[in-house]
Design an enzyme around this catalytic site. Structure first.
Site, PDB file in Angstrom:
ATOM      1  CG  ASP A 173      13.917  -0.805  -4.518  1.00 30.50           C
ATOM      2  OD1 ASP A 173      14.675  -0.442  -5.439  1.00 30.50           O
ATOM      3  OD2 ASP A 173      14.119  -1.848  -3.850  1.00 30.50           O
ATOM      4  N   GLY A 179      13.040  -7.423  -7.906  1.00 34.63           N
ATOM      5  CA  GLY A 179      12.595  -6.046  -8.135  1.00 34.63           C
ATOM      6  C   GLY A 179      11.261  -5.923  -8.840  1.00 34.63           C
ATOM      7  NE  ARG A 188      16.421  -1.937 -13.877  1.00 39.74           N
ATOM      8  CZ  ARG A 188      16.781  -2.275 -12.653  1.00 39.74           C
ATOM      9  NH1 ARG A 188      17.894  -1.809 -12.132  1.00 39.74           N
ATOM     10  NH2 ARG A 188      16.014  -3.088 -11.936  1.00 39.74           N
TER      11      ARG A 188
HETATM   12 ZN   LIG Z   1      18.532  -1.873  -2.841  1.00 37.14          ZN
END
Ligand SMILES: [Zn+2]
Length: 436
Positions: free
Chosen positions: A317, A336, A77
């Site tokens: 992911d 997420g 991030r």
């Molecule tokens: Zn994605």
């Protein structure tokens, strides 16, 4: 375990390291045998029976050593949301999970859409025994309009472009992106999603979304974009990689495309292999991700495709979010979950017991991701740079998010009992060996 063990609980130079008695697995080299590995200044030496003088001896009897694991889909991030993850904390999480390489997505703030930002990320990752590869944005600012300066970015070693977080909306831009990136020896990674079909949705469209009264995202929101990418690949001859496949229809399209010999590859994440949309019934936002958890039929289809190689890659992911962000109502919370520190334990516990052999798993998490990213695959052989993942396959542990090295805790696997865990990594001349 010898007393030397704890000296490497943070990355130390692998000056003279003797890894003793592990089962060494490098399927591409036909290696599956118990042997000792001797590493001097990060380079694998001839395997010998006795520890050379002065070597740090690490007793790894009962352990496995494989070429370094690679996570092809990670969100760091930084810049923009350092409270959720930094490049450094992401590298620590990767090492803790047994990965020696990761590819990070460009949807930071600002996005990684030029050569300078790519260079900066790589410089931040330098001190760690984890390679960080950047998947650069395909379009400027991820706006979907103008292509980035692909040739300049490729000069920085980038081999993949993506507007992940979302799709490349315009098919004209997608076609150009595929054509141009392929001319440069790179490829497009598509987050496959039709934004019109997905609009307003927070979970899979199906029985559970109806019961819960939550707006759904239909499987065809993904599959329509997969079909578009396959047509673009066929038309242009360019390679396309489909990110985080979740739907049965997508799997069928990719399988058919591969049968035709098209240059289409796909990846799958642990949550889509192990969980279904029923988990959303408690409105726990750790079950909210995009693409969403699907039906049991979709989960099954992904598993079959993962077994038979229709889906080439196992990736996480990894999408860290702060507690404040994730602790909102289900329809407001961001999509997420984190994945770096649970992917190996889940794979060893859940996949090997359900008919996947270790060779196939290594194909999906060691070799295929690097090949799709046009990177050399590591080999366990004399004279090669040591790029290794050390695994304790029998260690039983409970997923405890508070112990993650990631700055974020948003996992749906908290409390899961797993068997098998990363003991450490050796890479870039460094060794990290965890004490647990
Ligand atoms: Zn994605």
């Amino acid at each position: 375990m010898t007393s030397k063990y704890s000296r490497f609980d943070r990355p130390e130079k692998a000056q003279n390291l003797f890894l003793q008695g592990a089962r060494v697995l490098d399927p591409r080299r036909g290696i599956d045998q118990v042997m000792n590995l001797h590493i001097v200044d990060g380079v694998l030496q001839k395997s010998v029976a006795e520890a050379p003088n002065g070597a740090d001896v690490i007793d790894l009897r009962g352990h496995w050593i494989t070429p370094g694991w690679f996570d092809l889909h990670v969100h760091l991030r930084e810049p923009g949301k350092e409270v959720a993850e930094t490049i450094a904390s992401g590298c620590m999480a990767a090492m803790n999970g047994g990965f020696t390489g990761i590819a990070c997505m460009p949807n930071t703030d600002p996005p990684l859409d030029d050569a300078a930002s790519v260079k900066w990320v790589k410089s931040q990752a330098k001190p760690f025994p984890v390679e960080v590869h950047v998947i650069a944005a395909a379009t400027r600012g991820r706006q979907g309009k103008e292509l980035v300066e692909m040739s300049e970015i490729v000069e920085e070693g980038v081999r993949a472009f993506s507007d992940d977080g979302g799709p490349i909306k315009s098919s004209a831009v997608l076609l150009h992106a595929v054509e141009y990136s392929n001319m440069l020896g790179a490829r497009i990674f598509e987050h496959a999603e039709d934004l019109y079909l997905a609009e307003g949705g927070s979970m899979n469209d199906g029985e559970w979304s109806t019961r819960l009264g939550v707006t759904g995202i239909p499987t065809i929101a993904e599959a329509i974009d997969v079909a578009r990418c396959i047509l673009v690949s066929e038309y242009s001859g360019g390679a396309v990689h489909i990110c985080h496949v979740s739907a049965k229809e997508s799997v069928e399209l990719i399988r058919a495309a591969k049968k035709k010999g098209l240059r289409v590859t796909g990846e799958v994440c642990p949550h889509h292999l192990l969980l279904t949309d029923e988990m959303c019934r408690t409105f726990d936002t750790n079950f909210k991700m995009n693409p969403p958890l699907r039906s049991e039929a979709d989960r099954q289809a992904c598993w079959e495709a993962f077994l038979d190689g229709t889906l080439d890659v196992y990736c996480t992911d990894h999408a860290p979010h702060s507690w404040e962000d994730k602790t909102q109502e289900f329809d407001i919370a961001p999509f997420g979950i984190v994945g770096l520190e649970t992917a190996m334990g889940l794979a060893l516990t859940q996949f090997l017991s359900k008919g996947m052999d270790i060779k196939t798993l290594l194909e999906r998490v060691v070799y295929a991701p690097r090949e799709i990213l046009s990177q050399p695959v590591p080999a366990i052989a004399e004279g090669e740079l040591a790029n290794l993942t050390l695994i304790d396959p029998t260690h039983r542990w409970t997923v405890t998010p508070q112990e993650f090295k990631s700055l974020s805790r948003n996992t749906p696997f908290g409390g899961w009992e797993l068997t098998g865990r990363a003991r450490g990594v050796v890479h870039r001349g460094f060794a990290l060996i965890q004490v647990f």
